[in-house]
Design an enzyme around this catalytic site. Structure first.
Site, PDB file in Angstrom:
ATOM      1  N   HIS A 144      -2.762  -7.391  -1.667  1.00 44.25           N
ATOM      2  CA  HIS A 144      -3.973  -6.607  -1.910  1.00 44.25           C
ATOM      3  C   HIS A 144      -4.550  -7.080  -3.243  1.00 44.25           C
ATOM      4  CE1 HIS A 144      -6.319  -2.978  -2.901  1.00 44.25           C
ATOM      5  NE2 HIS A 144      -6.207  -2.605  -1.647  1.00 44.25           N
ATOM      6  N   ASP A 163       4.865  -3.932  -5.003  1.00 44.78           N
ATOM      7  CA  ASP A 163       3.719  -3.096  -4.663  1.00 44.78           C
ATOM      8  C   ASP A 163       4.118  -2.259  -3.447  1.00 44.78           C
ATOM      9  OD1 ASP A 163       1.421  -1.925  -3.775  1.00 44.78           O
ATOM     10  OD2 ASP A 163       0.294  -3.783  -3.487  1.00 44.78           O
ATOM     11  N   GLN A 200       1.720   0.868   0.200  1.00 45.22           N
ATOM     12  CA  GLN A 200       1.875   1.190   1.623  1.00 45.22           C
ATOM     13  C   GLN A 200       3.313   1.588   1.939  1.00 45.22           C
ATOM     14  OE1 GLN A 200      -0.600   1.488   3.726  1.00 45.22           O
ATOM     15  NE2 GLN A 200      -2.125   0.671   2.309  1.00 45.22           N
ATOM     16  N   LYS A 245      -1.626   8.213  -0.765  1.00 45.75           N
ATOM     17  CA  LYS A 245      -1.294   7.595   0.520  1.00 45.75           C
ATOM     18  C   LYS A 245      -0.079   8.273   1.148  1.00 45.75           C
ATOM     19  CE  LYS A 245      -3.046   2.981  -0.643  1.00 45.75           C
ATOM     20  NZ  LYS A 245      -4.397   2.973  -0.080  1.00 45.75           N
ATOM     21  N   CYS A 258      -9.644  -5.407   1.065  1.00 42.67           N
ATOM     22  CA  CYS A 258      -9.240  -5.840  -0.284  1.00 42.67           C
ATOM     23  C   CYS A 258      -8.235  -6.982  -0.216  1.00 42.67           C
ATOM     24  CB  CYS A 258      -8.680  -4.691  -1.122  1.00 42.67           C
ATOM     25  SG  CYS A 258      -9.866  -3.379  -1.386  1.00 42.67           S
TER      26      CYS A 258
END
Lengths: 411, 153
Positions: free
Chosen positions: A123, A200, A203, A226, A366
């Site tokens: 991303h 990261d 998600q 999220k 993104c």
């Protein structure tokens, strides 16, 4: 506790609403998840009964707000398996958390010619911060390639990682293709050359049980919104030994120990990295979201989503003129499916689905470099949460079939 | 489909499915490329001029139905127009998408059906890309040399 989808759906007021006269089918969960009533109540309760600034006041409300804020920090530490809540820093979002690592750890440690290893599927939030600091420090960016099945190509990893590699930063779970990356293997490879591993989990944290202790990662970033929490809260986990050595990211109130006119000393971690009044209300409400997820069980969430994702991918694959990007039907895929319909631009697809009450995302997500790698300008993306149902997947597919008919490219 | 035909009117779908003026002109006086990197709409306009008049206009590209239909409508309405009328027409379409009425003295062709798209703000740029690309192309027009203009919207 059994996984009761009907009871779960009743917890989310927005799932009872209609859009353009149709029941909402929300399949844009990778952008942001919906909010259960208990989290909305926690926000209201905070503003109605315990609103005060934290860490400063000596009055009752300030004390209560501080306790509740720090309680979330402990809850986050438990949720991600951190050794101590000192290793949990609140930011605005996962993007800010990753920028913090790049600007603080990166600026303090990178030397000209040092290398930062990323992947082609990052991303922009795990790409641009590294571009910025690499340019400033004269460091070099390198990339693990992505193959057609959406997996990372680790066949040439030995040529990509070496003694010059100082930072290895990568996603746990692709926000476009749903690819699950080999997190443990990459962390071990990073440590083997003395590099730090930055994960990261924007998600990943929403979909799978995770443990930073088990990963042994150096940093991990994710966002509350999220995973059923409010917007405006990000989390950075960092190993205490790194955080203690790192210079501050932002300066201001709250992050200091003593202040002179020309110089200052810093507060202990984690406060050293939390300048100014933080997002108190949303942090406090995030604890309720984590309790809510834990009560359902991340393992049950993952199991339900895995079945739903597999079903949605099978239904899409059975349609003519539909291309799915990333993992094949037999491969592991988590909660996210990127696809295109031949002859219809993704913006037209998502606009048409919106008229049927179905919310998906269209665009580059993104991930412009990944789009180029896939050879497309944009894709559609359906992304699943634990409160979605098989019936909703059926509604999505039949709306997609009507979209094909409308634009004259019927299957 | 419910409400969808209000946005994608029959005229728009007709231009999308049977685009007018699509193709390439090898002897173009002006070649103007426009793209919207956010959604991937991309088109190239090929214009041949005879003095201060457009003799032929073709376009090629790919993108969403609104952008492609808009390019088709542009091609249909621009051929044989004097350049000052072309400028007025392009500006009139920009103004229409931002709320103004189309001027009655210009024969604008099918583009007037796009007015309904302004209720969908994120799609306004899709309609405007061909027209702003034409404006950019004209801006750099010099009657004596062929021009090749690229811009990002």
């Amino acid at each position: 506790m059994p996984f009761d989808i009907r009871a779960i759906r009743r917890d989310f007021p927005i799932l009872q609403t209609t859009v353009r006269g149709k029941p909402l089918v929300y399949l844009d969960n990778a952008a942001t998840s919906q909010t259960p009533q208990c989290v909305i109540d926690a926000l209201t309760h905070y503003y109605a009964q315990s609103n005060a600034n934290i860490h400063r006041g000596l009055h009752y409300l300030a004390e209560q707000a501080t306790l509740a804020y720090e309680e979330t920090r402990k809850r986050v530490a438990t949720f991600i398996g951190a050794r101590s809540s000192r290793e949990v820093i609140f930011t605005r979002n996962a993007t800010e958390a990753l920028n913090l690592v790049a600007q603080s750890y990166g600026r303090a440690t990178l030397q000209p010619g040092d290398e930062i290893l990323l992947t082609e599927m990052e991303h922009h939030s795990n790409l641009i911060p590294w571009q910025l600091i690499a340019k400033e420090r004269g460091a070099v960016l390198r990339f693990i390639p992505v193959v057609a099945t959406g997996a990372l190509d680790l066949s040439r990893i030995d040529t990509l990682i070496g003694p010059r590699t100082k930072i290895v930063a990568f996603t746990m779970l692709s926000n476009v293709m749903g690819t699950i990356t080999p997190v443990r293997e990459l962390i071990q490879r990073a440590h083997a050359v003395g590099a730090v591993a930055v994960i990261d989990a924007a998600q990943g944290a929403a979909h799978r049980p995770l443990s930073v202790a088990e990963f042994d990662c150096d940093f991990l970033a994710f966002s509350a919104h999220k995973m059923c929490g409010p917007t405006g809260v990000g989390i950075l986990y960092g190993k205490a030994e790194h955080l203690e050595q790192m210079p501050p990211f932002l300066g201001g109130g709250e992050m200091i120990h003593t202040v002179e006119l020309t110089h200052s000393t810093w507060a202990e971690i984690p406060h050293k990295f939390e300048a100014g009044t933080p997002n108190i209300a949303d942090v406090i409400a995030f604890r309720v979201a984590l309790d809510y997820l834990a009560t359902i069980g991340m393992d049950k969430i993952w199991a339900h989503e895995e079945q739903l994702t597999r079903y949605a991918a099978q239904r899409l694959a059975a349609m003519k003129k539909v291309t799915i990007y990333g993992p094949g039907l037999e491969d592991l895929r988590d909660a996210v499916i990127a696809f295109n319909v031949k002859g219809i631009h993704p913006h037209d697809v998502s606009q048409a689905l919106d008229f049927e009450g179905v919310a998906i995302r269209a665009g580059h997500h993104c991930c412009q470099p990944l789009m180029r790698r896939l050879g497309v300008a944009a894709t559609n993306r359906a992304s699943i949460a634990f409160y979605n149902t098989f019936e909703e997947i059926d509604l999505f597919i039949s709306a997609l079939e009507r979209t094909q008919q409308f634009f004259g490219v019927a299957s | 489909m419910n409400g969808l035909d209000e946005l994608y009117r029959d005229v728009i779908l007709d231009h999308f499915k049977s685009p007018r003026g699509k193709g390439i002109l090898h002897d173009a006086t002006i070649i103007a490329e426009g793209k919207n990197p956010l959604c991937g709409d991309e088109l190239t306009l090929y214009v041949t001029l005879d003095g201060e008049r457009i003799v032929q206009l073709r376009w090629d590209g790919h993108g969403c139905a609104l952008c492609m239909a808009s390019a088709s409508m542009l091609a249909e309405s621009m051929t044989q127009q004097p350049l000052d009328t072309v400028q007025h027409m392009a500006q009139a379409v920009l103004d229409m998408m931002h709320g103004a009425a189309l001027p009655t003295h210009l024969r604008m062709g099918d583009i007037e059906v796009m007015e309904g798209v302004k209720k969908f703000p994120v799609r306004i740029k899709c309609v405007l890309l061909p027209w702003t690309t034409l404006q950019e192309g004209m801006k750099h027009h010099d009657a004596h040399t062929a021009q090749h203009v690229s811009f990002s919207y």
